[in-house]
Each structure stands twice: as C-alpha cells, then as structure tokens.
Motif scaffolding. Structure first.
Motif, PDB file in Angstrom:
ATOM      1  N   LEU A   1       0.827  -1.200   0.000  1.00  0.00           N
ATOM      2  CA  LEU A   1       0.000   0.000   0.000  1.00  0.00           C
ATOM      3  C   LEU A   1       0.863   1.253   0.000  1.00  0.00           C
ATOM      4  O   LEU A   1       1.849   1.358   0.742  1.00  0.00           O
ATOM      5  N   VAL A   2       0.495   2.211  -0.841  1.00  0.00           N
ATOM      6  CA  VAL A   2       1.142   3.514  -0.875  1.00  0.00           C
ATOM      7  C   VAL A   2       0.256   4.490  -0.112  1.00  0.00           C
ATOM      8  O   VAL A   2      -0.902   4.702  -0.467  1.00  0.00           O
ATOM      9  N   HIS A   3       0.809   5.094   0.944  1.00  0.00           N
ATOM     10  CA  HIS A   3       0.057   6.081   1.717  1.00  0.00           C
ATOM     11  C   HIS A   3       0.284   7.440   1.077  1.00  0.00           C
ATOM     12  O   HIS A   3       1.378   7.997   1.128  1.00  0.00           O
ATOM     13  N   ALA A   4      -0.758   7.980   0.480  1.00  0.00           N
ATOM     14  CA  ALA A   4      -0.638   9.223  -0.259  1.00  0.00           C
ATOM     15  C   ALA A   4      -0.898  10.445   0.606  1.00  0.00           C
ATOM     16  O   ALA A   4      -0.837  11.561   0.137  1.00  0.00           O
ATOM     17  N   HIS A   5      -1.199  10.242   1.888  1.00  0.00           N
ATOM     18  CA  HIS A   5      -1.542  11.376   2.728  1.00  0.00           C
ATOM     19  C   HIS A   5      -1.344  10.964   4.182  1.00  0.00           C
ATOM     20  O   HIS A   5      -1.518   9.808   4.557  1.00  0.00           O
ATOM     21  N   GLN A   6      -0.969  11.916   5.001  1.00  0.00           N
ATOM     22  CA  GLN A   6      -0.781  11.639   6.419  1.00  0.00           C
ATOM     23  C   GLN A   6      -2.067  11.121   7.055  1.00  0.00           C
ATOM     24  O   GLN A   6      -2.042  10.394   8.030  1.00  0.00           O
ATOM     25  N   LYS A   7      -3.202  11.473   6.471  1.00  0.00           N
ATOM     26  CA  LYS A   7      -4.491  11.102   7.056  1.00  0.00           C
ATOM     27  C   LYS A   7      -4.982   9.753   6.547  1.00  0.00           C
ATOM     28  O   LYS A   7      -6.168   9.540   6.325  1.00  0.00           O
ATOM     29  N   SER A   8      -4.035   8.863   6.295  1.00  0.00           N
ATOM     30  CA  SER A   8      -4.284   7.446   6.019  1.00  0.00           C
ATOM     31  C   SER A   8      -4.956   7.156   4.690  1.00  0.00           C
ATOM     32  O   SER A   8      -5.464   6.056   4.491  1.00  0.00           O
ATOM     33  N   LYS A   9      -5.002   8.094   3.770  1.00  0.00           N
ATOM     34  CA  LYS A   9      -5.517   7.772   2.455  1.00  0.00           C
ATOM     35  C   LYS A   9      -4.467   6.956   1.722  1.00  0.00           C
ATOM     36  O   LYS A   9      -3.300   7.322   1.684  1.00  0.00           O
ATOM     37  N   HIS A  10      -4.865   5.845   1.136  1.00  0.00           N
ATOM     38  CA  HIS A  10      -3.881   4.953   0.554  1.00  0.00           C
ATOM     39  C   HIS A  10      -4.477   4.186  -0.620  1.00  0.00           C
ATOM     40  O   HIS A  10      -5.683   4.160  -0.836  1.00  0.00           O
ATOM     41  N   GLY A  11      -3.594   3.552  -1.376  1.00  0.00           N
ATOM     42  CA  GLY A  11      -4.001   2.714  -2.493  1.00  0.00           C
ATOM     43  C   GLY A  11      -2.906   1.706  -2.794  1.00  0.00           C
ATOM     44  O   GLY A  11      -1.776   1.829  -2.305  1.00  0.00           O
ATOM     45  N   ALA A  12      -3.229   0.713  -3.587  1.00  0.00           N
ATOM     46  CA  ALA A  12      -2.252  -0.323  -3.924  1.00  0.00           C
ATOM     47  C   ALA A  12      -1.195   0.233  -4.863  1.00  0.00           C
ATOM     48  O   ALA A  12      -1.490   1.007  -5.774  1.00  0.00           O
ATOM     49  N   SER A  13       0.033  -0.179  -4.653  1.00  0.00           N
ATOM     50  CA  SER A  13       1.133   0.272  -5.507  1.00  0.00           C
ATOM     51  C   SER A  13       1.031  -0.359  -6.895  1.00  0.00           C
ATOM     52  O   SER A  13       0.798  -1.561  -7.033  1.00  0.00           O
ATOM     53  N   THR A  14       1.232   0.460  -7.915  1.00  0.00           N
ATOM     54  CA  THR A  14       1.261  -0.026  -9.300  1.00  0.00           C
ATOM     55  C   THR A  14       2.650   0.084  -9.909  1.00  0.00           C
ATOM     56  O   THR A  14       2.806  -0.101 -11.115  1.00  0.00           O
ATOM     57  N   LEU A  15       3.651   0.367  -9.084  1.00  0.00           N
ATOM     58  CA  LEU A  15       4.991   0.591  -9.618  1.00  0.00           C
ATOM     59  C   LEU A  15       5.513  -0.634 -10.358  1.00  0.00           C
ATOM     60  O   LEU A  15       6.173  -0.512 -11.400  1.00  0.00           O
ATOM     61  N   GLY A  16       5.244  -1.829  -9.835  1.00  0.00           N
ATOM     62  CA  GLY A  16       5.731  -3.038 -10.498  1.00  0.00           C
ATOM     63  C   GLY A  16       5.197  -3.164 -11.911  1.00  0.00           C
ATOM     64  O   GLY A  16       5.957  -3.443 -12.851  1.00  0.00           O
ATOM     65  N   LYS A  17       3.903  -2.930 -12.095  1.00  0.00           N
ATOM     66  CA  LYS A  17       3.319  -3.028 -13.433  1.00  0.00           C
ATOM     67  C   LYS A  17       3.862  -1.943 -14.352  1.00  0.00           C
ATOM     68  O   LYS A  17       4.022  -2.161 -15.563  1.00  0.00           O
ATOM     69  N   MET A  18       4.151  -0.770 -13.783  1.00  0.00           N
ATOM     70  CA  MET A  18       4.716   0.294 -14.616  1.00  0.00           C
ATOM     71  C   MET A  18       6.108  -0.073 -15.124  1.00  0.00           C
ATOM     72  O   MET A  18       6.444   0.158 -16.287  1.00  0.00           O
ATOM     73  N   LEU A  19       6.925  -0.666 -14.248  1.00  0.00           N
ATOM     74  CA  LEU A  19       8.271  -1.047 -14.686  1.00  0.00           C
ATOM     75  C   LEU A  19       8.222  -2.208 -15.669  1.00  0.00           C
ATOM     76  O   LEU A  19       9.039  -2.282 -16.603  1.00  0.00           O
ATOM     77  N   LEU A  20       7.279  -3.123 -15.481  1.00  0.00           N
ATOM     78  CA  LEU A  20       7.116  -4.202 -16.461  1.00  0.00           C
ATOM     79  C   LEU A  20       6.689  -3.621 -17.804  1.00  0.00           C
ATOM     80  O   LEU A  20       7.201  -4.015 -18.863  1.00  0.00           O
ATOM     81  N   THR A  21       5.761  -2.672 -17.779  1.00  0.00           N
ATOM     82  CA  THR A  21       5.334  -2.016 -19.019  1.00  0.00           C
ATOM     83  C   THR A  21       6.501  -1.286 -19.664  1.00  0.00           C
ATOM     84  O   THR A  21       6.655  -1.313 -20.893  1.00  0.00           O
TER      85      THR A  21
END
Length: 471
Positions: A290-310
């Motif tokens: 999970l990537v935490h995009a904000h101090q207030k616990s807003k988060h989402g799944a990381s897509t970095l792996g798929k970006m590097l594969l692409t």
C-alpha cells in the motif's frame, strides 16, 4: 502513343482512389510518414540500440532511508529504517531495501550527486528532467529546450523505424490523493514536457488521454478496416513498374506497420500485460503493498511493479526513453505528508520489490546491456530529522542509482559527508549524469557532426563530463 493496359491488372478507378484517400481518417495515411521517419533514423548512424528507463522518485527521496543509511552518524541523523548488508563488501542499504541489497552487484550507487538549485519541487523537477538544459522561470519550463526524453526523441526520431513505437513514453501511477500525489506527479509531467522543442516531441502517455493514445484507436468498424486492408493490397499491381532495388518491399513493410500501429500493433501489445508470462507479471506485482498518499491514512495499492514491467515491454518494442514517475517521496511528517519511517515503508518497499524484479527480468532476457535504468529524484532530504519525525527539502545531495546500459556496475561512486548532507568527494552534477546517459545511447563523436541538431542537445554532452568510473 496509346498505352496498353494489362487486363489481368486493370487500372485503378476514381472510386479506388477515393477509398484509399479515406484511410487518412483513421490514421492509415501513416506509411509515407513512417517511411520518412525511418529514412531519417537510418541516416542517424550515431544512434545505438539501447533504451533508457528513468525512474523518477517525485517528492524528493531520502538518501538516509535508501542508499546511504549513515548508521554511524548520531541518532538524529541516521536512517530510521536501519541498514542491510549488500552483496558488495562493506556496502549497506537502508533496511527497507533488502531485495535490492542482494542485487547491488547490478547497480552503480552514486553518493555524491548534487542537484543544481534550491529546494522547490517544481523548479528542481524541471532541472532534473531536462538535464539542466532548461532554467525554470517562476517554477515553470521556459526556454528553447525540453525534457531529456523529448531531446532524445529529437535526436533519434519520434518513432521506431520498424515497429512505429514512440521513442519517448511517460508512465505514472494512478492518482490517489489530489493534494499529495497529484501535485508531485504534475510536477513530473511538467518536467517531462517537450518545452521549446514543440509538441511533436511530447511523450506518449498511455492511460492519460491525449492525442498520442487517442489517435491509435480506429475511427471505423473493423470489417471496413479489413476491406481497406485488402484494398491496399491491390497496390501490388504497381510492383511491375518498380525497379529491383527492394523499394517496394520497403513500402510493404511501412504499410504493414501503419496497420499494426492503428489496429493492435507493437504499442498495444506492449501495454497489454495479459500477453506477458503470468509468472513474470506476478514477480513484478506490487499490488499487495500500500502507498500512503496522505498523512491522514488515504492509501491505495502500488502499481509501480506493473509500470516497470510495461517500461521493459515498451523498450523491447522499440521505445528509446521511458520516464516512470513514482509519487509519494515527500516526507515532512507535517500533517499532510508522512514522516520518514511511515513514508519509507510506503514507497521504498514497492520500489525495492519492483526494481529487483526489473533487474532480474532484464538479466534473464539478456537485456542488461541494452536498457539503462536511472533512479533519482529532484533533491534529497535534510540531515536532521525534524520534530515531526520527518525530513525536509535538501538541495545538498540526492540519491542516484544506475543499472545496466553496458556500464560498469557493482560499485559505489563518490562519498557523502559524515552527516550525509553534501558530497565529501568531487560532486557529480545533473549535467554529468546527462552526459553519461547521452554517451551510453549515442555515438557522441558522430552525433556532433550532425549540423541539424539544436544547441540544447549538444549541451547534454558538452556541459558535463561522463562519470568516469562507469564508462
């Protein structure tokens, strides 16, 4: 004199030419354009068959919580994630990078890389992603130059001469939070723009709209497209009038390429991860992190792996320069951004996993010498941890790591001061990094002989000095 007509190959009628002309509405007036680009690229004998993947850590990565943990420094300075021994004797990485530590022999870690300006995200992103060829004005790109990817496209040609794949592509994670991720990735988008080079050299940005990807979509039904493909085949009747130089064979190739670009060609295949080995996709996948995009616990799944594969798949399809923007590296601990401990766990863990998968993959595919990976950000973080458990903007030094490209790997180049705030050895500058990249992907001696290249391109080689230890 009356011209004889071969009844087996009747002349094209007006209706035929109207139908062929209609192909332009779908982008199928591409063959001539692709041929011209290929001819231009063919004359560029200074272009090496290498690609660059530029992983930009937007927000300012901490050197202490990445590749220079400084565990012997005082408590308020040393990296909060500890350290892990790499496969290189005496070299340690931050504790959140255990997989990359095992691949240190495939890396060149630069510990004396110094940004050019202050600590403003917009301005320093522009400086970094333009290779120092553009001086920001009011934190915006200004002047005749453009991003390093756009300059690369200007040198190499906008498309690969065989596959039609755009030379320059830009990938980024989906936005998780408007205040946090969107700001830093918008900075990366601005720094990746063509600037004064013109919109023709803008990056191909799949998934973000824009003409590059929109123009790949056929505007007519598939059955009609198929009919027009058969119609183009009727042009073979002119082959008898061509010489034996192979020119018509070349035109056939470009005609096929035009159809491939519009209707499921190399680019679409590169972006379709369902066509990749499922085991490779699983190896890259960072969706469980999970990537935490904000101090207030807003988060989402990381897509970095798929970006590097692409990115790897795009390089295989002929793309010459891929910028991958990874947001979330600003770690003030100020209520908007997480501190360095939580922030590093959030973004450094996915990078550790994704980059390690990339290194393994390109090695197994025999592409290590053909793809140069560059990892850096716009600046680093302050030596002392602030009262909120974060680190602030710091222009004295920033992490830089390279891999592959046929360069000398398995080493640490340069050293930082005891507190990690400035280079303790001769600083390596942005212009030196860009000179290294340019010398890797081009024969610079031959390139300098090209009278048509703009001065901004020559700056990439003449204003800096390649990193000697890598060449």
């Amino acid at each position: 004199m009356t011209q004889r007509v071969n009844s087996a190959h009747p002349p094209l009628q007006r209706r035929d030419f109207l139908q062929i002309g209609a192909l332009g509405a779908t982008g199928l007036a591409l063959p001539t354009m692709l041929q011209n680009r290929a001819m231009a690229a063919g004359s560029a004998n200074f272009v090496r068959d290498k690609s660059v993947v530029f992983l930009f850590l937007a927000g300012g990565p901490s050197q202490y919580e990445s590749f220079d943990p400084k565990q012997s420094a005082p408590f308020e300075i040393r990296g909060v994630t500890g350290e892990v021994q790499t496969c290189l004797p005496g070299v340690t990485f931050a504790g959140v990078l255990p997989q990359l530590a095992r691949h240190a022999d495939k890396l060149a870690v630069i510990r004396s890389f110094k940004p050019e300006g202050g600590g403003i995200h917009e301005a320093e992103t522009i400086r970094m992603l333009t290779g120092g060829t553009v001086e920001p004005r009011d934190n915006k790109m200004d002047g005749p130059g453009g991003s390093i990817g756009s300059l690369h496209s200007r040198i190499r040609g906008m498309n690969h001469p065989r596959t039609g794949t755009p030379t320059y592509a830009y990938l980024q994670a989906p936005e998780i939070d408007e205040f946090y991720v969107n700001f830093f990735l918008s900075c990366a988008q601005q720094g990746s723009a063509p600037g004064g080079l013109g919109s023709a050299y803008a990056p191909f940005t799949p998934g973000r709209g824009g003409t590059a990807i929109d123009n790949m979509n056929p505007r007519i039904p598939a059955d009609i497209l198929s009919d027009r493909r058969r119609l183009l085949a009727s042009l073979d009747r002119f082959k008898k009038q061509a010489d034996q130089s192979g020119e018509m064979d070349g035109l056939d190739r470009f005609r096929q390429q035009a159809f491939d670009v519009v209707n499921g060609g190399a680019v679409r295949k590169a972006l379709d991860l369902e066509q990749e080995d499922a085991r490779i996709v699983e190896r890259y996948d960072t969706g469980h992190l999970l990537v935490h995009a904000h101090q207030k616990s807003k988060h989402g799944a990381s897509t970095l792996g798929k970006m590097l594969l692409t990115a790897r798949r795009l390089c295989e399809a002929g793309c010459g320069f891929v910028t991958v923007a990874s947001g979330g590296w600003d770690m003030h601990g100020d209520g908007n951004n997480p501190g360095v401990l939580r922030g590093s766990e959030s973004v450094a863990r996915p990078m550790d996993h994704a980059v390690s998968a990339f290194l393994e993959d390109v090695h197994e595919r025999g592409l290590s010498d053909d793809i140069l990976l560059v990892i850096t950000g716009e600046f680093g973080r302050s030596p002392k941890i602030n009262n909120n458990g974060g680190r602030d903007h710091w222009a004295g030094i920033t992490p830089l790591v390279l891999a592959g490209g046929g360069l000398e790997m398995g080493q640490v180049v340069g050293q930082s001061s005891r507190d990690g705030g400035v280079p303790a050895t001769e600083p390596i500058r942005i212009r030196d990094l860009m000179s290294t990249i340019t010398h890797t992907v081009f024969d610079v001696g031959q390139m300098r002989l090209q009278a048509s290249l703009p001065p901004e391109i020559l700056k990439l080689t003449e204003n800096g000095r390649s990193i000697d230890q890598l060449i």
